[in-house]
Design a protein around this motif. Structure first.
Motif, PDB file in Angstrom:
ATOM      1  N   ASN A  38       0.917  -1.296  -0.123  1.00 57.22           N
ATOM      2  CA  ASN A  38       0.047   0.019   0.191  1.00 57.22           C
ATOM      3  C   ASN A  38       0.913   1.211   0.026  1.00 57.22           C
ATOM      4  OD1 ASN A  38      -2.377  -1.184  -0.102  1.00 57.22           O
ATOM      5  ND2 ASN A  38      -2.818  -1.634   1.924  1.00 57.22           N
ATOM      6  N   LEU A  39       2.029   1.176   0.824  1.00 62.20           N
ATOM      7  CA  LEU A  39       2.872   2.401   0.666  1.00 62.20           C
ATOM      8  C   LEU A  39       3.444   2.435  -0.840  1.00 62.20           C
ATOM      9  CD1 LEU A  39       4.673   4.557   1.971  1.00 62.20           C
ATOM     10  CD2 LEU A  39       6.288   2.796   2.560  1.00 62.20           C
ATOM     11  N   PHE A  40       3.807   1.493  -1.330  1.00 58.38           N
ATOM     12  CA  PHE A  40       4.290   1.272  -2.665  1.00 58.38           C
ATOM     13  C   PHE A  40       3.216   2.146  -3.861  1.00 58.38           C
ATOM     14  CE2 PHE A  40       5.438  -0.387  -6.859  1.00 58.38           C
ATOM     15  CZ  PHE A  40       6.988  -0.474  -6.783  1.00 58.38           C
ATOM     16  N   ILE A  41       2.041   1.720  -3.603  1.00 60.24           N
ATOM     17  CA  ILE A  41       0.999   1.925  -4.551  1.00 60.24           C
ATOM     18  C   ILE A  41       0.680   3.424  -4.293  1.00 60.24           C
ATOM     19  CG2 ILE A  41      -1.408   1.881  -4.990  1.00 60.24           C
ATOM     20  CD1 ILE A  41      -1.111  -1.039  -4.768  1.00 60.24           C
ATOM     21  N   SER A  42       0.748   4.203  -3.002  1.00 56.92           N
ATOM     22  CA  SER A  42       0.565   5.382  -2.746  1.00 56.92           C
ATOM     23  C   SER A  42       1.680   6.217  -3.514  1.00 56.92           C
ATOM     24  CB  SER A  42       0.774   5.657  -1.274  1.00 56.92           C
ATOM     25  OG  SER A  42      -0.493   4.870  -0.476  1.00 56.92           O
ATOM     26  N   VAL A  43       2.889   5.754  -3.214  1.00 56.11           N
ATOM     27  CA  VAL A  43       3.893   6.537  -3.962  1.00 56.11           C
ATOM     28  C   VAL A  43       3.884   6.510  -5.512  1.00 56.11           C
ATOM     29  CG1 VAL A  43       6.259   6.593  -4.267  1.00 56.11           C
ATOM     30  CG2 VAL A  43       5.464   6.151  -2.186  1.00 56.11           C
ATOM     31  N   LEU A  44       3.438   5.306  -5.915  1.00 53.15           N
ATOM     32  CA  LEU A  44       3.178   4.941  -7.381  1.00 53.15           C
ATOM     33  C   LEU A  44       2.058   6.166  -7.682  1.00 53.15           C
ATOM     34  CD1 LEU A  44       3.753   3.665 -10.325  1.00 53.15           C
ATOM     35  CD2 LEU A  44       1.945   2.013  -9.282  1.00 53.15           C
ATOM     36  N   SER A  45       1.019   6.299  -6.919  1.00 44.08           N
ATOM     37  CA  SER A  45       0.032   7.190  -7.320  1.00 44.08           C
ATOM     38  C   SER A  45       0.223   8.464  -7.633  1.00 44.08           C
ATOM     39  CB  SER A  45      -1.136   6.953  -6.258  1.00 44.08           C
ATOM     40  OG  SER A  45      -1.915   5.550  -6.347  1.00 44.08           O
ATOM     41  N   VAL A  46       1.007   9.070  -6.543  1.00 46.63           N
ATOM     42  CA  VAL A  46       1.588  10.339  -6.480  1.00 46.63           C
ATOM     43  C   VAL A  46       2.529  10.583  -7.931  1.00 46.63           C
ATOM     44  CG1 VAL A  46       3.472  12.142  -5.502  1.00 46.63           C
ATOM     45  CG2 VAL A  46       1.663  10.818  -4.197  1.00 46.63           C
ATOM     46  N   ILE A  47       3.375   9.704  -8.229  1.00 43.96           N
ATOM     47  CA  ILE A  47       4.062   9.863  -9.521  1.00 43.96           C
ATOM     48  C   ILE A  47       2.992   9.641 -10.537  1.00 43.96           C
ATOM     49  CG2 ILE A  47       5.690   8.587 -11.023  1.00 43.96           C
ATOM     50  CD1 ILE A  47       6.941   7.572  -8.326  1.00 43.96           C
ATOM     51  N   ASN A  49      -0.194  10.367 -10.942  1.00 39.69           N
ATOM     52  CA  ASN A  49      -1.029  11.879 -10.973  1.00 39.69           C
ATOM     53  C   ASN A  49      -0.028  12.867 -11.801  1.00 39.69           C
ATOM     54  OD1 ASN A  49      -3.812  11.696  -9.951  1.00 39.69           O
ATOM     55  ND2 ASN A  49      -2.767  10.231  -8.599  1.00 39.69           N
ATOM     56  N   LYS A  50       1.351  12.698 -11.415  1.00 38.77           N
ATOM     57  CA  LYS A  50       1.877  13.836 -11.917  1.00 38.77           C
ATOM     58  C   LYS A  50       2.331  13.691 -13.410  1.00 38.77           C
ATOM     59  CE  LYS A  50       4.238  15.558  -7.943  1.00 38.77           C
ATOM     60  NZ  LYS A  50       5.717  15.749  -7.179  1.00 38.77           N
ATOM     61  N   ARG A  51       2.340  12.341 -13.564  1.00 39.59           N
ATOM     62  CA  ARG A  51       2.578  11.967 -15.253  1.00 39.59           C
ATOM     63  C   ARG A  51       1.339  11.755 -16.069  1.00 39.59           C
ATOM     64  NH1 ARG A  51       7.929   8.746 -15.796  1.00 39.59           N
ATOM     65  NH2 ARG A  51       9.255  10.090 -14.210  1.00 39.59           N
ATOM     66  N   ARG A  52       0.536  11.998 -15.178  1.00 39.97           N
ATOM     67  CA  ARG A  52      -1.102  11.938 -15.846  1.00 39.97           C
ATOM     68  C   ARG A  52      -1.318  10.371 -16.540  1.00 39.97           C
ATOM     69  NH1 ARG A  52      -4.674  15.165 -15.342  1.00 39.97           N
ATOM     70  NH2 ARG A  52      -5.535  15.065 -17.317  1.00 39.97           N
ATOM     71  N   TRP A  53      -0.759   9.250 -15.693  1.00 46.03           N
ATOM     72  CA  TRP A  53      -1.181   8.016 -16.118  1.00 46.03           C
ATOM     73  C   TRP A  53      -2.698   7.770 -15.687  1.00 46.03           C
ATOM     74  CZ3 TRP A  53       3.787   4.961 -13.756  1.00 46.03           C
ATOM     75  CH2 TRP A  53       4.815   5.368 -14.449  1.00 46.03           C
ATOM     76  N   TRP A  54      -2.932   8.088 -14.630  1.00 45.20           N
ATOM     77  CA  TRP A  54      -4.437   8.298 -14.240  1.00 45.20           C
ATOM     78  C   TRP A  54      -4.785   9.164 -13.317  1.00 45.20           C
ATOM     79  CZ3 TRP A  54      -1.490   3.763 -12.153  1.00 45.20           C
ATOM     80  CH2 TRP A  54      -1.012   3.815 -10.872  1.00 45.20           C
ATOM     81  N   VAL A  55      -5.981   9.791 -12.917  1.00 43.43           N
ATOM     82  CA  VAL A  55      -6.293  10.603 -12.331  1.00 43.43           C
ATOM     83  C   VAL A  55      -7.368  10.225 -11.171  1.00 43.43           C
ATOM     84  CG1 VAL A  55      -7.805  12.796 -12.273  1.00 43.43           C
ATOM     85  CG2 VAL A  55      -6.481  12.341 -13.950  1.00 43.43           C
ATOM     86  N   ASN A  56      -7.244  10.607  -9.909  1.00 42.65           N
ATOM     87  CA  ASN A  56      -8.066  10.282  -8.658  1.00 42.65           C
ATOM     88  C   ASN A  56      -9.171  11.299  -8.656  1.00 42.65           C
ATOM     89  OD1 ASN A  56      -9.098   9.167  -6.232  1.00 42.65           O
ATOM     90  ND2 ASN A  56      -7.585  10.523  -4.962  1.00 42.65           N
ATOM     91  N   LYS A  57     -10.282  10.835  -8.504  1.00 39.29           N
ATOM     92  CA  LYS A  57     -11.391  11.729  -8.574  1.00 39.29           C
ATOM     93  C   LYS A  57     -12.529  11.362  -7.194  1.00 39.29           C
ATOM     94  CE  LYS A  57     -11.900  12.435 -13.445  1.00 39.29           C
ATOM     95  NZ  LYS A  57     -12.657  12.571 -14.533  1.00 39.29           N
ATOM     96  N   ASN A  58     -11.722  10.587  -6.366  1.00 37.47           N
ATOM     97  CA  ASN A  58     -12.314  10.160  -5.307  1.00 37.47           C
ATOM     98  C   ASN A  58     -12.707  11.431  -4.078  1.00 37.47           C
ATOM     99  OD1 ASN A  58     -13.227   8.845  -2.827  1.00 37.47           O
ATOM    100  ND2 ASN A  58     -12.231   6.996  -3.428  1.00 37.47           N
ATOM    101  N   PRO A  59     -13.904  11.391  -3.727  1.00 36.65           N
ATOM    102  CA  PRO A  59     -14.279  12.362  -2.960  1.00 36.65           C
ATOM    103  C   PRO A  59     -13.686  12.417  -1.553  1.00 36.65           C
ATOM    104  CG  PRO A  59     -16.177  11.079  -3.253  1.00 36.65           C
ATOM    105  CD  PRO A  59     -15.053  10.923  -4.174  1.00 36.65           C
ATOM    106  N   PHE A  60     -13.286  10.982  -1.051  1.00 35.09           N
ATOM    107  CA  PHE A  60     -13.074  10.713   0.287  1.00 35.09           C
ATOM    108  C   PHE A  60     -11.293  10.891   0.401  1.00 35.09           C
ATOM    109  CE2 PHE A  60     -16.744   8.507   1.059  1.00 35.09           C
ATOM    110  CZ  PHE A  60     -17.256   9.203   2.009  1.00 35.09           C
ATOM    111  N   SER A  61     -10.801  10.895  -0.878  1.00 33.61           N
ATOM    112  CA  SER A  61      -9.322  11.151  -1.081  1.00 33.61           C
ATOM    113  C   SER A  61      -8.860  11.998  -2.084  1.00 33.61           C
ATOM    114  CB  SER A  61      -8.535   9.886  -1.560  1.00 33.61           C
ATOM    115  OG  SER A  61      -9.093   8.840  -0.847  1.00 33.61           O
ATOM    116  N   PRO A  62      -9.163  13.472  -1.765  1.00 30.02           N
ATOM    117  CA  PRO A  62      -9.179  14.394  -2.775  1.00 30.02           C
ATOM    118  C   PRO A  62      -7.903  14.658  -3.117  1.00 30.02           C
ATOM    119  CG  PRO A  62      -9.333  15.288  -0.458  1.00 30.02           C
ATOM    120  CD  PRO A  62      -9.533  13.785  -0.318  1.00 30.02           C
ATOM    121  N   GLY A  63      -6.937  14.261  -2.741  1.00 33.00           N
ATOM    122  CA  GLY A  63      -5.076  14.364  -3.476  1.00 33.00           C
ATOM    123  C   GLY A  63      -5.092  13.483  -4.376  1.00 33.00           C
TER     124      GLY A  63
END
Length: 159
Positions: A38-47, A49-63
């Motif tokens: 989960n730590l690995f996926i969290s870091v991957l998510s930050v990367i 989003n910056k590279r626009r591989w995917w976008v998080n639109k979850n209202p409970f996780s706005p970052g």
């Protein structure tokens, strides 16, 4: 917007309902690997989003990180998969291949349809392969953790 909130909340709560059926010892045995992935996926998510591989639109996780997904189905599935298959790598790998098809396709399509998540520069097949590679990495991580625990117990018994 309400549909997204209900979906996100369900994504956190429903998987955790199954944990009451897991042996307490197994839960704590596989907690480090579930936390690591989960730590690995969290870091991957930050990367991502910056590279626009995917976008998080979850209202409970706005970052940049979708904690509903990471702390819900992914965390709990990791615990269960290790609980049911660890010690038999082929069984573990086949289980991950099958479950990641479900994760990368029908589930990801559902998240996109609800509007909680959207693939951009990466597609469902790319996410599937990321999950498979990650499953192999975390099996090695759990193997190392288990080896360290065994060695530590041997050292304690020698004292």
């Amino acid at each position: 917007m309400k549909k997204k909130k209900v979906f996100s909340l369900a994504m956190i709560i429903i998987p955790w309902l199954s944990v009451v059926f897991m042996d307490k010892k197994a839960f704590f045995r596989y907690l480090p690997v579930a936390s690591f992935v989960n730590l690995f996926i969290s870091v991957l998510s930050v990367i991502s989003n910056k590279r626009r591989w995917w976008v998080n639109k979850n209202p409970f996780s706005p970052g940049n990180v979708d904690f509903s997904y990471i702390l819900g189905p992914y965390f709990v599935a990791t615990l269960w998969i290790f609980n049911l298959t660890y010690g038999n790598f082929l069984k573990y790998l086949i289980t991950n291949v099958v479950l990641n098809i479900f994760n990368a396709f029908p589930m990801a399509y559902a998240w996109e349809k609800v509007g909680a998540f959207k693939f951009k520069k990466i597609n469902h097949i790319g996410w599937y392969y990321i999950c498979i590679i990650l499953s192999i990495i975390i099996y090695g991580y759990q193997y190392i953790v288990e080896k360290m625990i065994v060695n530590q117990n041997k050292m304690k018994s020698e004292l």
